[in-house]
Scaffold this active site. Structure first.
Site, PDB file in Angstrom:
ATOM      1  CG  ASP A 250      19.609  49.043  76.303  1.00 54.60           C
ATOM      2  OD1 ASP A 250      19.380  49.003  77.524  1.00 54.60           O
ATOM      3  OD2 ASP A 250      19.465  48.061  75.551  1.00 54.60           O
TER       4      ASP A 250
ATOM      5  CG  ASP B 297      22.019  40.617  83.097  1.00 54.73           C
ATOM      6  OD1 ASP B 297      20.886  41.086  83.287  1.00 54.73           O
ATOM      7  OD2 ASP B 297      22.958  41.259  82.612  1.00 54.73           O
TER       8      ASP B 297
END
Lengths: 251, 199
Positions: free
Chosen positions: A11, A130
């Site tokens: 990330d 997601d």
């Protein structure tokens, strides 16, 4: 025979690797190119970079980060985060990404997948989904880092996304992500059964046995962030374990 | 060493350029047939479909430049679609003639396997290979050659049956996989090719 893949995820915010649980309490975890090189050297089969920058300025850094990583990285690189248009994807591919992953923008504008696949090919086009368990059964799609639930069935969306041009699915369990309690194997099985493209399991890994469970459930590849960041283990070491369970891996 | 990288349009070149630089190459992107003909080493990347790929090569006379290089054993590497373009024809674009350097036709993967083939697969070189070694290579392809063409060494892989993972003859290399994305194994292959090119 194709091997099962182990994929570390970085990330990145404003050009730095960050760590946090469910995108909260982010803390600095190093230089992306340095980490990328270390992951390749320790057995990563691919690398995913998710740009979690909150501002347009931070976002503009993403292409620089990708170029810096590309200089040192000799394995496939998928980049996601903030891609809303074909031009955003083109910039990242020019900088050195091999695939781009889209999430929220594809939910809002599903035809984006068709435009990406037409321009760059299915093999460049990854749909990131997601998914959160629905109390009424099944899973629903969550977007905008979990702040919004558009009322979309995750398995149905996976099928639709593939029909529109996605060549791979990066499937993250919203419930398991960051918990280190294992992947949502029921979700993985449901989506793997519904589509004929590779599914990458994401969200919840703590140790190699969790990765094995995800592969057994039907995933073609396993993505993990935190277990590799802290140096607890390496992709090569988890692949040793995966191999003992009868899966082909690259060593 | 200067490497002329043929730019046929849709191919994403960043990974190829970075891969060549990592092994000491000096890649120069070009569509100029003379530059491709004269460069000490040439590299044909390839992404996209067979028909448009051949069209792009023919448009600028690149087809002839590549054919002559390969016939003269001048250092040349063709990857992914680039390898397929060396064949006589492809099921992907019926009626389109390939470069005809390799006596064979390109067909689509069949059977109960993922198409495109997407990921790492094991590569087994023939005993006469000087550049190729056994190892895992990274593939992203739906089409492939079925058998090694006469006169060429090479390597086979297995994806629902044997397929041609690579061919080599002298200083000419054709890879169905992406050496620039195949980790240290792929990097070592590119290095051996550049070293052979320098001889």
């Amino acid at each position: 025979m194709l091997t099962r893949r182990v994929i570390p995820c970085l990330d990145v915010r404003d050009g730095r690797v960050v760590k946090g649980v469910r995108f909260q309490n982010l803390r600095d975890a190093g230089d992306p190119a340095e980490q990328a090189a270390r992951y390749e050297a320790t057995g990563a089969d691919e690398l995913v970079i998710l740009d979690v920058s909150a501002t347009p300025e931070g976002r503009a850094n993403a292409a620089h980060t990708v170029a810096a990583v590309r200089r040192v990285l000799g394995i496939p690189l998928t980049v996601g985060g903030g891609i809303r248009a074909v031009d955003d994807a083109a910039r990242l591919l020019d900088a050195g990404a091999d695939k781009v992953s889209v999430n929220t923008a594809a939910v809002t504008d599903p035809a984006l997948l068709e435009r990406l696949a037409a321009r760059f090919g299915r093999q460049f086009t990854v749909i990131a989904i997601d998914a959160a368990r629905n109390p009424a059964g099944g899973w629903e799609v969550v977007v905008r880092s979990g702040t919004h639930r558009p009322g979309l069935d995750a398995v149905g969306w996976a099928r639709d996304a593939v029909a529109r041009g996605a060549g791979e699915i990066l499937l993250t369990s919203w419930d398991q992500d960051g918990t280190r309690e294992g992947y949502d194997t029921a979700l993985l099985a449901a989506v793997s059964d519904a589509v004929d493209v590779p599914v990458i399991a994401s969200g919840g890994a703590d140790h190699a046995e969790h990765l094995v469970e995800a592969l057994r459930a039907g995933a073609d590849a396993v993505l993990a962030a935190s277990i590799f960041h802290d140096g607890d283990t390496t992709p090569a070491r988890v692949k040793d374990v995966i191999a003992t369970h009868g899966f082909e891996v690259r060593r | 060493m200067k490497v002329a990288v043929v730019h046929t349009g849709v191919a994403n070149l960043a990974s190829v350029l970075a891969g060549l630089r990592r092994v000491g190459g000096d890649p120069v992107v070009t569509t100029d047939a003379d530059e491709v003909a004269e460069a000490p080493a040439a590299f044909l990347p390839g992404v996209g479909a067979f028909g448009p790929g051949m069209e792009a090569l023919r448009a600028g006379g690149l087809d002839q430049a590549l054919r002559e290089r390969i016939a003269a054993d001048r250092p040349t590497t063709c990857i992914c679609l680039g390898l397929q373009l060396l064949a006589r024809a492809s099921e992907e674009s019926p009626g389109v003639a390939g470069l005809g350097v390799l006596d064979g036709e390109v067909t689509r993967f069949r059977g109960d396997v993922l198409v495109p083939q997407f990921g790492w697969n094991l590569v087994h070189p023939t005993p006469g290979c000087r550049l190729l070694e056994p190892g895992h290579a990274y593939f992203a392809n739906s089409y492939k050659l079925d058998a090694l063409p006469p006169g060429w060494e090479g390597a086979l892989g297995d994806h629902g049956g044997p397929f041609v993972a690579a061919v080599e003859r002298g200083r000419v290399l054709g890879c169905q996989f992406h050496p620039e994305l195949s980790g240290v194994w792929g990097q070592a292959l590119l290095r051996r090719w550049l070293e052979a090119a320098a001889c």
